[in-house]
Design an enzyme around this catalytic site. Structure first.
Site, mmCIF file in Angstrom:
data_model
loop_
_atom_site.group_PDB
_atom_site.id
_atom_site.type_symbol
_atom_site.label_atom_id
_atom_site.label_comp_id
_atom_site.label_asym_id
_atom_site.label_seq_id
_atom_site.Cartn_x
_atom_site.Cartn_y
_atom_site.Cartn_z
ATOM 1 N N GLY A 52 95.354 43.353 18.324
ATOM 2 C CA GLY A 52 94.370 44.118 18.817
ATOM 3 C C GLY A 52 94.909 44.806 20.331
ATOM 4 O O GLY A 52 96.075 44.454 20.734
ATOM 5 N N GLY A 74 94.967 46.116 24.344
ATOM 6 C CA GLY A 74 94.809 45.744 25.696
ATOM 7 C C GLY A 74 94.884 44.426 26.275
ATOM 8 O O GLY A 74 95.786 43.559 25.464
ATOM 9 N N CYS A 76 100.087 38.459 17.664
ATOM 10 C CA CYS A 76 100.083 39.592 18.701
ATOM 11 C C CYS A 76 98.959 39.212 19.673
ATOM 12 O O CYS A 76 98.911 38.233 20.405
ATOM 13 C CB CYS A 76 99.891 40.842 18.102
ATOM 14 S SG CYS A 76 100.469 42.240 19.384
ATOM 15 N N ASN A 85 104.475 44.819 19.522
ATOM 16 C CA ASN A 85 103.767 45.985 20.123
ATOM 17 C C ASN A 85 102.506 45.286 21.341
ATOM 18 O O ASN A 85 101.514 44.771 20.790
ATOM 19 C CB ASN A 85 102.788 46.796 19.288
ATOM 20 C CG ASN A 85 102.005 47.956 19.984
ATOM 21 O OD1 ASN A 85 102.096 48.165 21.046
ATOM 22 N ND2 ASN A 85 100.966 48.224 19.121
ATOM 23 N N GLY A 94 101.647 44.383 25.860
ATOM 24 C CA GLY A 94 101.997 44.640 27.151
ATOM 25 C C GLY A 94 101.831 43.506 28.026
ATOM 26 O O GLY A 94 102.002 43.454 29.027
ATOM 27 N N PHE A 95 101.202 42.230 27.387
ATOM 28 C CA PHE A 95 100.912 41.125 27.924
ATOM 29 C C PHE A 95 101.804 39.924 27.351
ATOM 30 O O PHE A 95 102.186 39.886 26.270
ATOM 31 C CB PHE A 95 99.589 40.699 28.064
ATOM 32 C CG PHE A 95 98.674 41.842 28.741
ATOM 33 C CD1 PHE A 95 98.223 41.453 29.964
ATOM 34 C CD2 PHE A 95 98.397 42.938 28.256
ATOM 35 C CE1 PHE A 95 97.533 42.498 30.744
ATOM 36 C CE2 PHE A 95 97.560 44.015 28.953
ATOM 37 C CZ PHE A 95 97.367 43.557 30.393
ATOM 38 N N HIS A 100 105.014 41.124 14.969
ATOM 39 C CA HIS A 100 104.351 41.430 13.742
ATOM 40 C C HIS A 100 105.088 40.893 12.611
ATOM 41 O O HIS A 100 105.822 41.872 11.976
ATOM 42 C CB HIS A 100 104.051 43.013 13.729
ATOM 43 C CG HIS A 100 103.155 43.110 14.727
ATOM 44 N ND1 HIS A 100 101.589 43.276 14.271
ATOM 45 C CD2 HIS A 100 102.859 43.439 16.099
ATOM 46 C CE1 HIS A 100 100.627 43.627 15.293
ATOM 47 N NE2 HIS A 100 101.557 43.740 16.411
ATOM 48 N N GLU A 102 104.337 41.272 9.402
ATOM 49 C CA GLU A 102 103.819 42.171 8.393
ATOM 50 C C GLU A 102 104.228 43.656 8.527
ATOM 51 O O GLU A 102 104.025 44.299 7.759
ATOM 52 C CB GLU A 102 102.318 42.308 8.385
ATOM 53 C CG GLU A 102 101.574 43.184 9.156
ATOM 54 C CD GLU A 102 101.819 42.904 10.750
ATOM 55 O OE1 GLU A 102 101.699 44.087 11.642
ATOM 56 O OE2 GLU A 102 102.049 41.773 11.058
#
Length: 375
Positions: free
Chosen positions: A241, A243, A268, A310, A312-313, A352, A354
């Site tokens: 997901g 942010g 993720c 993918n 950013g944290f 990821h 997948e």
């Protein structure tokens, strides 16, 4: 006839290029992705909600787009930046151009700017807010808008992309479409039942869960542990997901209520939320990990997996409680790429497995999850 577009960053830098796709103006966190292919999957990945995506590979759009290679119901990225847009796509699977897709969905694209210089700035200064516009071309005005636009940190973007209701997922890897429908009462009812909590889930994830032999029910990201456990799942999946995971207290509380009740597997954002639920801390990466070539060490097997990432944290390695083990490490910067709970059947990875397009080194994780299910 060419159209001018401009990108202004919050540090005062302005890039000028040629517009394609839709007209308008958007703000978002400007990030970059190092993948050579998969631009359609990237654009439709809900994890890019709130972001303007820069592709480092120089030519984008050369194989067009189609109705199959999608990860959600539409483009979730706010804007798209490329060095050179290919106006004449050539691929037997293409049914329209990238420009047509962006125009249809109201997304602004910009080409012709120096993406190497832009990416270098993001690597040095860090990902930052930017404004992409085809309507306001005044540098001072755009810079001021970029400086005053909100940052991604601290905002709950999951609520923008998660589903509003629960559904059953029917399609596997060889079947097209989202595949939401009622299951027949024969074979599928005998399969292990997985509840996938959707925080902005890429569609290829439930396809892999189905392919591994599981019956899948998708539930919104704000579902309670009580509502999830009412379905008597054999296991629960925590999706990717967009942010910052830190504002998602409702998700953390749900996961705490699931630990010890049912096996849990997260990817993720789901990995970060599992870490928070176990008591670990989160920090924001300078410019994140986004691309299909990230090396990860599996500390159990000693093998290196090439992964698609993918985010950013990341979880703070030194904050792990005693009952949580770090199982995978990102070899580029030694950040935590996987964890496992020592007492409960719960594990997660930051990448990821997948991925499509992407490497296939980590597909085993879906079978590992299935072997843990309460059947």
């Amino acid at each position: 006839m060419s159209r001018i577009a401009k990108l202004a960053l919050a540090d005062g830098t302005v890039f000028e290029g040629e517009a394609f796709g839709a007209e308008g103006e958007v703000f978002g966190e400007v990030v970059f992705n190092t993948s050579m292919t998969g631009y359609q999957e990237i654009l439709t990945d809900p994890s890019y909600c709130g972001q303007i995506v820069t592709m480092t590979y120089p030519q984008i759009g050369n194989y067009g787009v189609n109705s199959e290679d999608v990860e959600s119901g539409g483009i979730k990225a706010r804007g798209f930046i490329v060095r050179e847009y290919c106006r004449r796509p050539s691929n037997y699977r293409s049914d329209r151009s990238l420009d047509e897709l962006l125009t249809e969905q109201g997304v602004i694209g910009i080409e012709g700017l120096d993406t190497r210089a832009l990416v270098r700035r993001l690597r040095v200064e860090g990902a930052m807010t930017g404004v992409l516009s085809t309507t306001d071309l005044d540098n001072a005005s755009l810079i001021e808008k970029a400086k005053s636009s909100p940052e991604l940190s601290g905002i709950d973007y999951v609520k923008e992309v998660m589903p509003s209701e629960s559904n059953d997922w029917a399609s596997g890897l060889d079947e097209l479409g989202r595949g939401l429908q009622e299951f027949p009462s024969d074979k599928s009812q005998a399969e292990p039942h997985v509840v996938a909590i959707d925080y902005g889930m890429k569609w290829n994830i439930p396809r892999h869960l189905r392919e591994s032999g599981c019956r899948v029910t998708v539930m919104p990201g704000n579902s309670s542990a009580e509502d999830i456990l009412k379905l008597n799942p054999d296991g629960v999946f925590l999706s990717n997901g967009p942010g910052d995971p830190r504002p998602l207290n409702y998700a953390v509380e749900t996961i705490r209520g699931l630990l010890g009740q049912t096996p849990v597997f997260g990817i993720c954002l789901g990995h970060q939320l599992l870490g928070l639920a176990c008591g670990a801390d989160i920090f924001k990466l300078k410019f994140g990990h986004r691309g299909a070539n990230q090396p990860v060490l599996n500390r159990e097997s000693g093998q290196v997996e090439i992964t698609s990432q993918n985010h950013g944290f990341a979880l703070v390695a030194d904050s792990m409680p005693e009952d949580v083990e770090v199982t995978h490490l990102n070899l580029n910067d030694d950040t935590v790429a996987g964890i496992r709970h020592r007492k409960h059947n719960a594990f997660s990875v930051q990448y990821h497995p997948e991925a499509s397009a992407g490497p296939h080194d980590s597909h085993y994780l879906f079978h590992q999850f299935k072997s843990m299910l309460n059947t």
